[in-house]
Design a protein around this motif. Structure first.
Motif, PDB file in Angstrom:
ATOM      1  N   ARG A 290       6.117  -8.260  14.546  1.00 59.65           N
ATOM      2  CA  ARG A 290       4.856  -7.528  14.481  1.00 59.65           C
ATOM      3  C   ARG A 290       5.078  -6.156  13.847  1.00 59.65           C
ATOM      4  O   ARG A 290       6.016  -5.440  14.212  1.00 59.65           O
ATOM      5  CB  ARG A 290       4.292  -7.364  15.898  1.00 59.65           C
ATOM      6  CG  ARG A 290       3.049  -6.516  16.031  1.00 59.65           C
ATOM      7  CD  ARG A 290       2.775  -6.303  17.516  1.00 59.65           C
ATOM      8  NE  ARG A 290       1.691  -5.362  17.739  1.00 59.65           N
ATOM      9  CZ  ARG A 290       0.491  -5.680  18.183  1.00 59.65           C
ATOM     10  NH1 ARG A 290       0.214  -6.934  18.467  1.00 59.65           N
ATOM     11  NH2 ARG A 290      -0.431  -4.765  18.382  1.00 59.65           N
ATOM     12  N   TYR A 291       4.226  -5.805  12.912  1.00 58.46           N
ATOM     13  CA  TYR A 291       4.294  -4.498  12.262  1.00 58.46           C
ATOM     14  C   TYR A 291       2.953  -3.777  12.401  1.00 58.46           C
ATOM     15  O   TYR A 291       1.887  -4.385  12.271  1.00 58.46           O
ATOM     16  CB  TYR A 291       4.592  -4.627  10.769  1.00 58.46           C
ATOM     17  CG  TYR A 291       5.996  -5.036  10.413  1.00 58.46           C
ATOM     18  CD1 TYR A 291       7.068  -4.196  10.678  1.00 58.46           C
ATOM     19  CD2 TYR A 291       6.234  -6.256   9.794  1.00 58.46           C
ATOM     20  CE1 TYR A 291       8.368  -4.562  10.333  1.00 58.46           C
ATOM     21  CE2 TYR A 291       7.524  -6.632   9.442  1.00 58.46           C
ATOM     22  CZ  TYR A 291       8.581  -5.781   9.724  1.00 58.46           C
ATOM     23  OH  TYR A 291       9.867  -6.150   9.395  1.00 58.46           O
ATOM     24  N   SER A 292       3.028  -2.470  12.655  1.00 64.57           N
ATOM     25  CA  SER A 292       1.874  -1.589  12.537  1.00 64.57           C
ATOM     26  C   SER A 292       2.027  -0.851  11.215  1.00 64.57           C
ATOM     27  O   SER A 292       3.073  -0.257  10.959  1.00 64.57           O
ATOM     28  CB  SER A 292       1.822  -0.596  13.701  1.00 64.57           C
ATOM     29  OG  SER A 292       1.669  -1.279  14.927  1.00 64.57           O
ATOM     30  N   VAL A 293       1.007  -0.898  10.374  1.00 63.59           N
ATOM     31  CA  VAL A 293       1.111  -0.411   9.000  1.00 63.59           C
ATOM     32  C   VAL A 293       0.054   0.647   8.727  1.00 63.59           C
ATOM     33  O   VAL A 293      -1.118   0.473   9.069  1.00 63.59           O
ATOM     34  CB  VAL A 293       0.934  -1.574   7.992  1.00 63.59           C
ATOM     35  CG1 VAL A 293       1.157  -1.092   6.563  1.00 63.59           C
ATOM     36  CG2 VAL A 293       1.868  -2.729   8.327  1.00 63.59           C
ATOM     37  N   LYS A 294       0.459   1.751   8.094  1.00 60.25           N
ATOM     38  CA  LYS A 294      -0.477   2.755   7.610  1.00 60.25           C
ATOM     39  C   LYS A 294       0.162   3.479   6.440  1.00 60.25           C
ATOM     40  O   LYS A 294       1.390   3.413   6.255  1.00 60.25           O
ATOM     41  CB  LYS A 294      -0.866   3.745   8.713  1.00 60.25           C
ATOM     42  CG  LYS A 294       0.275   4.548   9.296  1.00 60.25           C
ATOM     43  CD  LYS A 294      -0.220   5.446  10.427  1.00 60.25           C
ATOM     44  CE  LYS A 294       0.923   6.233  11.065  1.00 60.25           C
ATOM     45  NZ  LYS A 294       0.446   7.086  12.186  1.00 60.25           N
ATOM     46  N   LEU A 295      -0.646   4.166   5.652  1.00 63.48           N
ATOM     47  CA  LEU A 295      -0.106   4.885   4.504  1.00 63.48           C
ATOM     48  C   LEU A 295      -0.941   6.123   4.217  1.00 63.48           C
ATOM     49  O   LEU A 295      -2.038   6.289   4.735  1.00 63.48           O
ATOM     50  CB  LEU A 295      -0.005   3.980   3.272  1.00 63.48           C
ATOM     51  CG  LEU A 295      -1.205   3.134   2.832  1.00 63.48           C
ATOM     52  CD1 LEU A 295      -2.239   3.957   2.113  1.00 63.48           C
ATOM     53  CD2 LEU A 295      -0.741   1.998   1.934  1.00 63.48           C
ATOM     54  N   ARG A 296      -0.383   6.997   3.386  1.00 58.24           N
ATOM     55  CA  ARG A 296      -1.100   8.205   2.977  1.00 58.24           C
ATOM     56  C   ARG A 296      -0.730   8.558   1.548  1.00 58.24           C
ATOM     57  O   ARG A 296       0.357   8.197   1.064  1.00 58.24           O
ATOM     58  CB  ARG A 296      -0.797   9.375   3.909  1.00 58.24           C
ATOM     59  CG  ARG A 296       0.660   9.797   3.978  1.00 58.24           C
ATOM     60  CD  ARG A 296       0.823  10.974   4.936  1.00 58.24           C
ATOM     61  NE  ARG A 296       2.220  11.389   5.066  1.00 58.24           N
ATOM     62  CZ  ARG A 296       2.612  12.432   5.793  1.00 58.24           C
ATOM     63  NH1 ARG A 296       1.724  13.171   6.440  1.00 58.24           N
ATOM     64  NH2 ARG A 296       3.890  12.746   5.875  1.00 58.24           N
ATOM     65  N   ALA A 297      -1.641   9.246   0.885  1.00 59.67           N
ATOM     66  CA  ALA A 297      -1.485   9.552  -0.532  1.00 59.67           C
ATOM     67  C   ALA A 297      -0.850  10.917  -0.752  1.00 59.67           C
ATOM     68  O   ALA A 297      -1.036  11.839   0.045  1.00 59.67           O
ATOM     69  CB  ALA A 297      -2.850   9.515  -1.216  1.00 59.67           C
ATOM     70  N   LYS A 298      -0.120  11.033  -1.850  1.00 62.23           N
ATOM     71  CA  LYS A 298       0.336  12.344  -2.304  1.00 62.23           C
ATOM     72  C   LYS A 298      -0.770  12.919  -3.184  1.00 62.23           C
ATOM     73  O   LYS A 298      -1.156  12.335  -4.196  1.00 62.23           O
ATOM     74  CB  LYS A 298       1.631  12.232  -3.099  1.00 62.23           C
ATOM     75  CG  LYS A 298       2.260  13.592  -3.386  1.00 62.23           C
ATOM     76  CD  LYS A 298       3.655  13.450  -3.974  1.00 62.23           C
ATOM     77  CE  LYS A 298       4.341  14.811  -4.091  1.00 62.23           C
ATOM     78  NZ  LYS A 298       5.726  14.676  -4.626  1.00 62.23           N
ATOM     79  N   LEU A 299      -1.299  14.064  -2.799  1.00 64.21           N
ATOM     80  CA  LEU A 299      -2.449  14.646  -3.481  1.00 64.21           C
ATOM     81  C   LEU A 299      -2.023  15.348  -4.767  1.00 64.21           C
ATOM     82  O   LEU A 299      -0.839  15.666  -4.948  1.00 64.21           O
ATOM     83  CB  LEU A 299      -3.157  15.629  -2.544  1.00 64.21           C
ATOM     84  CG  LEU A 299      -3.533  15.067  -1.167  1.00 64.21           C
ATOM     85  CD1 LEU A 299      -4.233  16.124  -0.345  1.00 64.21           C
ATOM     86  CD2 LEU A 299      -4.387  13.814  -1.306  1.00 64.21           C
ATOM     87  N   PRO A 300      -2.968  15.592  -5.668  1.00 65.43           N
ATOM     88  CA  PRO A 300      -2.620  16.260  -6.928  1.00 65.43           C
ATOM     89  C   PRO A 300      -1.960  17.619  -6.741  1.00 65.43           C
ATOM     90  O   PRO A 300      -1.194  18.060  -7.607  1.00 65.43           O
ATOM     91  CB  PRO A 300      -3.985  16.396  -7.621  1.00 65.43           C
ATOM     92  CG  PRO A 300      -4.785  15.254  -7.102  1.00 65.43           C
ATOM     93  CD  PRO A 300      -4.374  15.128  -5.667  1.00 65.43           C
ATOM     94  N   ASP A 301      -2.208  18.291  -5.599  1.00 69.17           N
ATOM     95  CA  ASP A 301      -1.569  19.595  -5.372  1.00 69.17           C
ATOM     96  C   ASP A 301      -0.184  19.474  -4.747  1.00 69.17           C
ATOM     97  O   ASP A 301       0.447  20.482  -4.415  1.00 69.17           O
ATOM     98  CB  ASP A 301      -2.463  20.488  -4.507  1.00 69.17           C
ATOM     99  CG  ASP A 301      -2.667  19.923  -3.094  1.00 69.17           C
ATOM    100  OD1 ASP A 301      -2.084  18.869  -2.779  1.00 69.17           O
ATOM    101  OD2 ASP A 301      -3.401  20.548  -2.314  1.00 69.17           O
TER     102      ASP A 301
END
Length: 317
Positions: A290-301
């Motif tokens: 079982r995996y819990s998955v999430k992600l986030r973006a690197k913003l232009p700044d």
């Protein structure tokens, strides 16, 4: 002159000590204390947060006037184990501040543990049709379809990502969640629990976003994260697909987290995609992992944005 300076220093030190020791005001009494039997030998105690002129640092839980547990100020619930079946108990809660001041005891909450059950090895069925809505910026209301059990459902536990944050008796299929943050994505699931403390599988996941605080910037969280798995020999391919946030520019990379830990940084080999984005992760764990998955973006700044809602995936299912 030296004597005068020494006397002045001593006076200031004494004044400072008196100021530091001046906190004699007790926190307010915790209210809304409830207790429910989680099983024949355990109970779940909850309360509303207290306040203090400086800060509440923790809570002390008492059973029949004797302290049995202490928790930090961030927690407003606790499981009390080691109880006796078919027995009545009363619980009270006191708030504590940094100076050690204790509030008066809360109103007592009573509960009677149920009788021991026959051998109960079957978990309750999965709660169904979890739904709800955000109530402004700091609360949410949830409801779901009830579970069944061969002996009986004693409680429903509400989870935010992988942490249990609330419980209600098995006779209720609604809950109000407070203490949330403005402009934040929350992923809720519910599990049913029986008198043997056996939990059901998770309900469907529900994503809710609380209202933003006035003047707060727009969320930078990826949304509509979808995950599928496919068996490839002795490995599994985990395919992710999501809607990219509006950031006013290209998103050069993402951080991917599995089970709360950074697993990899996704960097595009060429021009970053527009609209939706996708990524394939290959893992060698066995079927049923079982995996819990999430992600986030690197913003232009160059800063990292908000996390997406969390998804749970089981290899081979």
């Amino acid at each position: 002159m030296a004597c005068s300076a020494a006397l002045l220093l001593a006076t200031l030190t004494a004044c400072g000590s008196e100021a530091e020791a001046a906190d004699t005001r007790k926190p307010t009494v915790p209210h809304g204390v409830t207790a429910q039997a989680s099983s024949a030998t355990s109970a779940h105690v909850m309360w509303e947060a207290a306040t203090d002129d400086t800060a509440v640092t923790g809570y002390e839980i008492y059973r029949a006037g004797k302290k049995v547990k202490s928790v930090p100020a961030s927690r407003v619930m606790i499981d009390i184990d080691g109880l006796t079946a078919s027995t009545a108990y009363t619980f009270t809660v006191r708030a504590r501040d940094a100076a050690g001041n204790l509030s008066a005891p809360s109103a007592a909450a009573s509960v009677t543990t149920p009788a021991p059950t026959p051998a109960d090895h079957e978990p309750p069925t999965r709660p169904v049709k979890l739904r709800g809505k955000a109530d402004g910026s700091r609360a949410a209301t949830l409801s779901w379809g009830g579970s069944t059990d061969d002996i009986g459902v004693t409680a429903y536990d509400i989870y935010q990502e992988d942490s249990r944050i609330h419980s209600v008796p098995g006779t209720r299929t609604t809950a109000r969640i407070t203490g949330l943050r403005p402009g934040t994505i929350y992923t809720f699931t519910v599990r049913a629990r029986d008198a043997a403390n056996t939990s059901s599988p998770d309900s469907n996941a529900l994503d809710l976003t609380t209202a933003s605080a006035p003047g707060a910037p727009a969320s930078t969280a990826p949304s509509d994260l979808r995950i599928t798995t496919a068996e490839e020999g002795r490995e599994y391919a985990v395919d992710l697909d999501w809607k990219q946030p509006e950031t006013g520019g290209e998103i050069p990379a993402y951080q991917l987290y599995l089970n709360g830990r950074l697993t990899t940084t996704i960097v595009w080999g060429g021009t970053p995609p527009a609209g939706r984005a996708s990524y394939r992760l290959t893992v060698a764990e066995p079927r049923g992992t079982r995996y819990s998955v999430k992600l986030r973006a690197k913003l232009p700044d160059g800063k990292w944005g908000d996390f997406s809602a969390q998804r749970t995936v089981v290899l081979g299912e």
